[in-house]
Design a protein around this motif. Sequence first.
Motif, mmCIF file in Angstrom:
data_model
loop_
_atom_site.group_PDB
_atom_site.id
_atom_site.type_symbol
_atom_site.label_atom_id
_atom_site.label_comp_id
_atom_site.label_asym_id
_atom_site.label_seq_id
_atom_site.Cartn_x
_atom_site.Cartn_y
_atom_site.Cartn_z
ATOM 1 N N TYR A 223 1.131 -1.286 -0.229
ATOM 2 C CA TYR A 223 -0.114 -0.494 0.354
ATOM 3 C C TYR A 223 0.900 1.221 -0.454
ATOM 4 C CZ TYR A 223 -4.248 2.766 1.441
ATOM 5 O OH TYR A 223 -4.796 4.223 1.276
ATOM 6 N N LYS A 224 1.658 0.869 0.838
ATOM 7 C CA LYS A 224 2.624 2.285 0.647
ATOM 8 C C LYS A 224 3.676 2.521 -0.767
ATOM 9 C CE LYS A 224 7.187 0.368 2.605
ATOM 10 N NZ LYS A 224 8.154 0.543 1.567
ATOM 11 N N SER A 225 3.531 1.861 -1.249
ATOM 12 C CA SER A 225 4.458 2.000 -2.387
ATOM 13 C C SER A 225 3.719 2.237 -3.916
ATOM 14 C CB SER A 225 4.983 0.789 -2.551
ATOM 15 O OG SER A 225 4.240 -0.291 -3.272
ATOM 16 N N GLY A 226 2.312 2.950 -3.216
ATOM 17 C CA GLY A 226 1.537 2.197 -4.439
ATOM 18 C C GLY A 226 0.204 4.092 -4.686
ATOM 19 N N LEU A 233 -7.294 3.381 5.901
ATOM 20 C CA LEU A 233 -6.599 3.885 7.469
ATOM 21 C C LEU A 233 -6.166 2.800 7.787
ATOM 22 C CD1 LEU A 233 -10.238 5.744 8.831
ATOM 23 C CD2 LEU A 233 -8.359 6.945 7.807
ATOM 24 N N LYS A 234 -6.634 1.704 8.183
ATOM 25 C CA LYS A 234 -5.691 0.751 8.256
ATOM 26 C C LYS A 234 -4.480 0.573 8.393
ATOM 27 C CE LYS A 234 -9.201 -2.050 10.745
ATOM 28 N NZ LYS A 234 -9.202 -3.440 11.213
ATOM 29 N N LEU A 235 -4.282 1.021 6.519
ATOM 30 C CA LEU A 235 -3.023 0.121 6.035
ATOM 31 C C LEU A 235 -2.314 2.096 5.836
ATOM 32 C CD1 LEU A 235 -4.454 -1.886 3.403
ATOM 33 C CD2 LEU A 235 -2.452 -2.465 5.645
ATOM 34 N N ALA A 236 -2.885 3.446 5.548
ATOM 35 C CA ALA A 236 -2.489 4.387 5.731
ATOM 36 C C ALA A 236 -1.476 4.771 7.026
ATOM 37 C CB ALA A 236 -3.451 5.722 5.814
ATOM 38 N N SER A 237 -1.993 4.017 8.081
ATOM 39 C CA SER A 237 -1.747 4.706 9.571
ATOM 40 C C SER A 237 0.116 3.707 10.174
ATOM 41 C CB SER A 237 -2.421 3.737 11.065
ATOM 42 O OG SER A 237 -2.979 2.641 10.825
#
Length: 446
Positions: A223-226, A233-237
């Motif tokens: 998620y952080k690479s795209g 919200l869970k992955l961004a946090s």
Amino acid sequence: MKIHKRYISAFVALMLSVPAFAQVPAAAPKQSKPVLLKGATLHIGNGQVVENAAVGFDKGKITYAGPQSGANLSGYDVVDVTGQHIYPGLIHPNSTLGLNEIESVRATIDWREVGDINPHVRSVIAYNTDSDIIPTIRTNGVLMTQVTPVGGTISGTSSVVQLDAWNWEDAIVKADEGIHLNWPNMLIATGNSAYDARLGRMREQREEALNQLTSLFRDAAVYKSGKHDNENLKLASTAGLFDGSKKLYIHANYGKEIIESVNFAKEHGVKNIVIVGGQDAVAVADFLKANNIAVIYSGVHALPSRAEEDVDMPYKTPYLLHKAGVQFALDYDLSIHGIRNLPFIAGTAAAYGLDKEQALASVSLNTAKILGIDKQAGSVEVGKDATIVVSSGDLLDMRTNNVTHAFIQGRKIDLNNKQKYLYEKFDNKYKEEKKTPATVTTSAGK
């Protein structure tokens, strides 16, 4: 419904009769003029001690900290604290202060969110600055804490707050600085038939939790690479775990769990890892040092975790960690009732190997470094926040701890609290009774 005037009058009278201290003292106003404390012994927090010292601060920042002979007194409001001791405000990590008021009243408990995987939950937005417990903690010199969520596998994010504020926004020192992971317990057969009968199901639950963690960290790395049209919200946090801007606090106690959890986090690219709890930290000290893992050690005032260990093992663990070169800080565990005893667990550590200044650092500067706030707090040095405690005796000794002045970011703190109020109330009552003893009338005297 019509309410009779006399009931309204009675209610108003009742409210007016409630003591003024039914409320928590209001937050102190901003520092309005420079202040200089002179004559005390200064314990900087980094191991140094200055006799006959002075500490000056203005606009909430320390402007001078050193020998009194080198201080310029002009322009300062001078406070003579000769014979006393000046310390940095103590910092308690890993606490539910402000999230939990009365354990038997569900409406006052706000430390846990529904579900097992909640990296996006922010504990600080539930922090209650009007908690009756906060003033009782400041009285013993604890002026900052890390508000920490509990429960589930990933509880949420913690924030560091100072203990004199109108609301949670004002209280924040460092927001959302770390995510808390409760590592699934390793399970072994014990010979207890009732326990062992449930062991299979418990192992399945552990495997399920580990699979959930693996999926989360893998998804988060992708998620952080795209770029994404809709934010998760869970992955961004979790993004801060991979670039080092957030810490991963792993709650684990036993040696194998500590090693397993640290290896898991590192394999998934987590940059900054802290172990919380760490009962077996001494046993795996070489591993912790080699991987540059700090420890927030809980349980100095506890019994040993194993029957074969020395009875004083928890007392001397801080010294053994220091000797092994492991960075560590102390907490009193998540109990809000024990936070006020933070200076005294440091005192116990000093009685079992640490010197007094090393023990002080374990509840001040070391804690600030682990929490990432050491540029502004944790020691009494020029340029840092004027978060300072003055005690007439040794702050780490229960017999002599007597805080006479406290400042948070230069603001002079009201050191009254509900317990002081109640003590004085009943102390005065019994003093009056001693002055006017009750008259006993017997049947013979009628």
